[in-house]
Write an enzyme that holds these catalytic residues in place. Structure first.
Site, mmCIF file in Angstrom:
data_model
loop_
_atom_site.group_PDB
_atom_site.id
_atom_site.type_symbol
_atom_site.label_atom_id
_atom_site.label_comp_id
_atom_site.label_asym_id
_atom_site.label_seq_id
_atom_site.Cartn_x
_atom_site.Cartn_y
_atom_site.Cartn_z
ATOM 1 N N GLU A 54 4.287 -6.308 1.716
ATOM 2 C CA GLU A 54 3.918 -6.748 0.369
ATOM 3 C C GLU A 54 3.775 -5.572 -0.601
ATOM 4 O OE1 GLU A 54 1.176 -10.438 2.052
ATOM 5 O OE2 GLU A 54 0.243 -8.548 1.540
ATOM 6 N N PRO A 55 4.859 -4.874 -0.878
ATOM 7 C CA PRO A 55 4.727 -3.747 -1.808
ATOM 8 C C PRO A 55 4.553 -4.238 -3.249
ATOM 9 C CG PRO A 55 7.040 -4.106 -1.252
ATOM 10 C CD PRO A 55 6.249 -5.082 -0.435
ATOM 11 N N GLY A 56 3.624 -3.641 -3.959
ATOM 12 C CA GLY A 56 3.456 -3.934 -5.382
ATOM 13 C C GLY A 56 3.763 -2.671 -6.163
ATOM 14 N N GLY A 63 0.771 -1.238 0.000
ATOM 15 C CA GLY A 63 0.000 0.000 0.000
ATOM 16 C C GLY A 63 0.795 1.277 0.000
ATOM 17 N N CYS A 65 -15.296 4.397 -26.896
ATOM 18 C CA CYS A 65 -16.597 5.046 -27.090
ATOM 19 C C CYS A 65 -17.219 5.393 -25.759
ATOM 20 C CB CYS A 65 -17.498 4.126 -27.888
ATOM 21 S SG CYS A 65 -16.887 3.991 -29.549
ATOM 22 N N TYR A 116 -10.527 5.511 -10.337
ATOM 23 C CA TYR A 116 -10.165 6.090 -9.033
ATOM 24 C C TYR A 116 -9.921 7.585 -9.084
ATOM 25 C CZ TYR A 116 -8.528 1.203 -8.749
ATOM 26 O OH TYR A 116 -8.404 -0.163 -8.824
HETATM 27 N N1 LLP Z 1 -1.101 -7.006 -0.187
HETATM 28 C C1 LLP Z 1 -2.423 -7.177 -0.294
HETATM 29 C C2 LLP Z 1 -3.090 -8.128 0.570
HETATM 30 C C3 LLP Z 1 -3.155 -6.426 -1.221
HETATM 31 O O1 LLP Z 1 -4.450 -6.588 -1.309
HETATM 32 C C4 LLP Z 1 -2.482 -5.503 -2.051
HETATM 33 C C5 LLP Z 1 -3.206 -4.712 -3.046
HETATM 34 C C6 LLP Z 1 -1.090 -5.374 -1.934
HETATM 35 C C7 LLP Z 1 -0.435 -6.128 -0.971
HETATM 36 C C8 LLP Z 1 -0.282 -4.454 -2.784
HETATM 37 O O2 LLP Z 1 -0.648 -3.123 -2.652
HETATM 38 P P1 LLP Z 1 0.280 -1.974 -3.311
HETATM 39 O O3 LLP Z 1 1.587 -1.968 -2.576
HETATM 40 O O4 LLP Z 1 0.470 -2.336 -4.742
HETATM 41 O O5 LLP Z 1 -0.517 -0.735 -3.152
HETATM 42 N N2 LLP Z 1 -6.016 -1.478 -8.476
HETATM 43 C C9 LLP Z 1 -5.746 -0.525 -7.424
HETATM 44 C C10 LLP Z 1 -4.975 -1.113 -6.297
HETATM 45 C C11 LLP Z 1 -5.622 -2.344 -5.706
HETATM 46 C C12 LLP Z 1 -4.744 -2.936 -4.671
HETATM 47 C C13 LLP Z 1 -5.241 -4.257 -4.255
HETATM 48 N N3 LLP Z 1 -4.446 -4.876 -3.264
HETATM 49 C C14 LLP Z 1 -5.020 0.673 -8.028
HETATM 50 O O6 LLP Z 1 -4.807 0.708 -9.223
HETATM 51 O O7 LLP Z 1 -4.699 1.619 -7.319
#
Ligand code: LLP
Length: 463
Positions: A320-322, A278, A391, A364
């Site tokens: 858990e960074p994405g 997050g 469209c 968002y």
């Molecule tokens: N761990 C868990 C359990 C999660 O549900 C998520 C994201 C992450 C880690 C990774 O979060 P991050 O570090 O990437 O923010 N589609 C949305 C974001 C949805 C995130 C869902 N879960 C967007 O485009 O902002």
């Protein structure tokens, strides 16, 4: 239409309410390193390059739209996270942000773990050789087949998200003669300061088991009773695109309180605590994200302090960074198609992609920036809205930004910070063909996810 028909910038003040716009940047040709991938720069002709290759060449070779991913940047962010958390903690890359086999191999080579949230993400990871014990499996409604596959493969942990799942995973593990390591995901009741759709720790939502009303404590009781499960920790993920650490502080406090209650009731100290992902990134120059080492320091301090107060041994932390890893490493390259100046309003710049390759603005209200990348320009700034070719009038990629007033069809423009949740949320709306992901490093470019073809789409249409 003559170029002079494009109204130049100053009108922006008339069309956007006070406080809802930033003034045009002093230099439209400048590339703010906050939002662009590390190796992005302009060559002596003014053309933007990434990994040492000009975007004009990349457009010619791979077409547009395309996601261009800076591999060196990705690897260095992975390393920064791993180093920041050290050997005393575990970092899981959240594959939902963007997953491909090349990415899995990079993670494996750089020693990071992986969080997957579907059977197909799991299959992708396993097919690229990620050791199963370094994979965590998430999801609020994992199917029995998915659970079976994960347990059989030997994933390092399954994060349990409901009472039904506690029983399901236990039964499946037992039927396979295994004891599965699990964590329980709880909702701690924190209101994260982010968009409602990506906030996940308040109680009124589908993820996790609420702390409130003793539900999380009851889930722990049930999990401890089942032979097929080895409960190793508690998991909390409060949301996405968060800058303020106070939400994590409250979450850690509440998770540790639960750990203390578990110790008092069951006489065991669970060895792990996962604080989820997050962490926010810079989409525009106005955003100021924290560095991994600052985040690690803050989270370690918070958890140690809370554990000391509760007289608990500090558990092993995981995160858990994405987005924070992959988000800044890629940009989307588009070709400008049509330019429509609306007198007294703004100029609509249509590109050859749109909400099918970046749904985040529509979904968002996400903010992005944009730059002219195939050349430099001294023209005055013009307020633009970058839109796609779908469209739908909500098909907006960049809501309000400035581009030079001499922008013309055929120019290449790029939207930075699109590495996370763009390709992974891409769609075939209007039968758009999803763009490729091209990894660029040290003067070499390589397609890691190819562009969809008409044939790909028609192959699914078997009617
Ligand atoms: N761990 C868990 C359990 C999660 O549900 C998520 C994201 C992450 C880690 C990774 O979060 P991050 O570090 O990437 O923010 N589609 C949305 C974001 C949805 C995130 C869902 N879960 C967007 O485009 O902002």
């Amino acid at each position: 239409m003559s170029r002079s028909a494009h109204p130049a910038g100053p009108r922006y003040a008339d069309v956007l309410p006070e406080g809802h716009y930033s003034p045009p940047p002093a230099d439209l040709n400048a590339l703010d390193p906050k939002v662009w991938a590390q190796t992005v720069t302009r060559d002596e002709d003014g053309v933007v390059t990434v990994g040492g290759i000009a975007v004009t060449e990349l457009a010619e070779r791979f077409g547009t739209p395309a996601y261009l991913l800076d591999e060196a940047d990705f690897r260095s962010r992975v390393r920064a996270w791993r180093t920041a958390f050290g050997s005393e903690a575990d970092v899981f890359y959240a594959g939902k942000a963007f997953l491909s086999r090349a990415v899995v191999r990079w993670l494996d080579e750089e020693g990071l773990n992986l969080d997957v949230c579907s059977g197909t993400e799991l299959a992708t990871a396993l097919s690229a050789g990620m050791p199963a014990e370094r994979i965590a499996f998430h999801g609020n409604n994992k199917s029995k087949a998915e659970i079976h596959r994960a347990v059989e493969a030997g994933v390092g942990r399954i994060v349990l998200d409901s009472f039904q799942e506690i029983v399901r995973v236990a039964h499946i593990a037992q039927s396979l003669g295994k004891r599965q390591k699990v964590q329980i995901r709880i909702t701690v009741g924190v209101e994260a300061h982010t968009h409602e759709f990506i906030a996940t720790a308040h109680e009124d939502q589908k993820f996790g088991i609420p702390l409130a009303g003793g539900q999380a404590a009851e889930a722990v009781r049930r999990a401890l009773r089942l032979d097929g499960l080895e409960l190793v920790g508690i998991h909390s993920h409060i949301g996405s695109q968060i800058f303020d650490m106070s939400g994590f502080e409250v979450a850690a406090h509440r998770v540790v309180r639960l750990l203390r209650e578990i110790r008092d009731e069951h006489g065991i100290e669970l060895p792990e605590i996962d604080l989820g992902g997050g962490l926010g990134i810079a989409y525009t120059s106005d955003d100021d994200p924290r560095e991994p080492h600052e985040i690690a320091k803050a989270l370690n301090e918070i958890v140690s302090r809370e554990c000391e107060a509760a007289r608990l041994r500090t558990p092993r932390i995981s995160v858990e960074p994405g987005r924070a890893i992959v988000g800044p490493t890629a940009f989307t390259l588009y070709e400008v198609g049509t330019i429509k100046p609306l007198e007294g309003l703004r100029t609509y710049v249509s590109v050859d992609g749109g909400m099918s390759d970046n749904i985040r603005t529509a979904l968002y209200d996400a903010e992005y920036s944009v730059a002219l990348v195939s050349r430099v320009s001294d023209a005055a700034p013009m307020l633009v809205r970058v839109v796609g070719k779908h469209c739908e009038s909500g098909d907006i990629v960049v809501k309000d930004a400035f581009l030079p007033a001499d922008l013309a069809p055929g120019d290449l423009i790029a939207v930075p910070a699109t590495g996370a949740y763009c390709r992974s949320m891409a769609s075939n709306y209007n039968h758009a063909l999803r763009p490729p992901v091209v990894a660029v490093a040290d003067g070499e470019a390589r397609v890691i996810v190819r562009r969809e073809t008409e044939e790909d789409l028609l192959r699914l249409d078997v009617g």
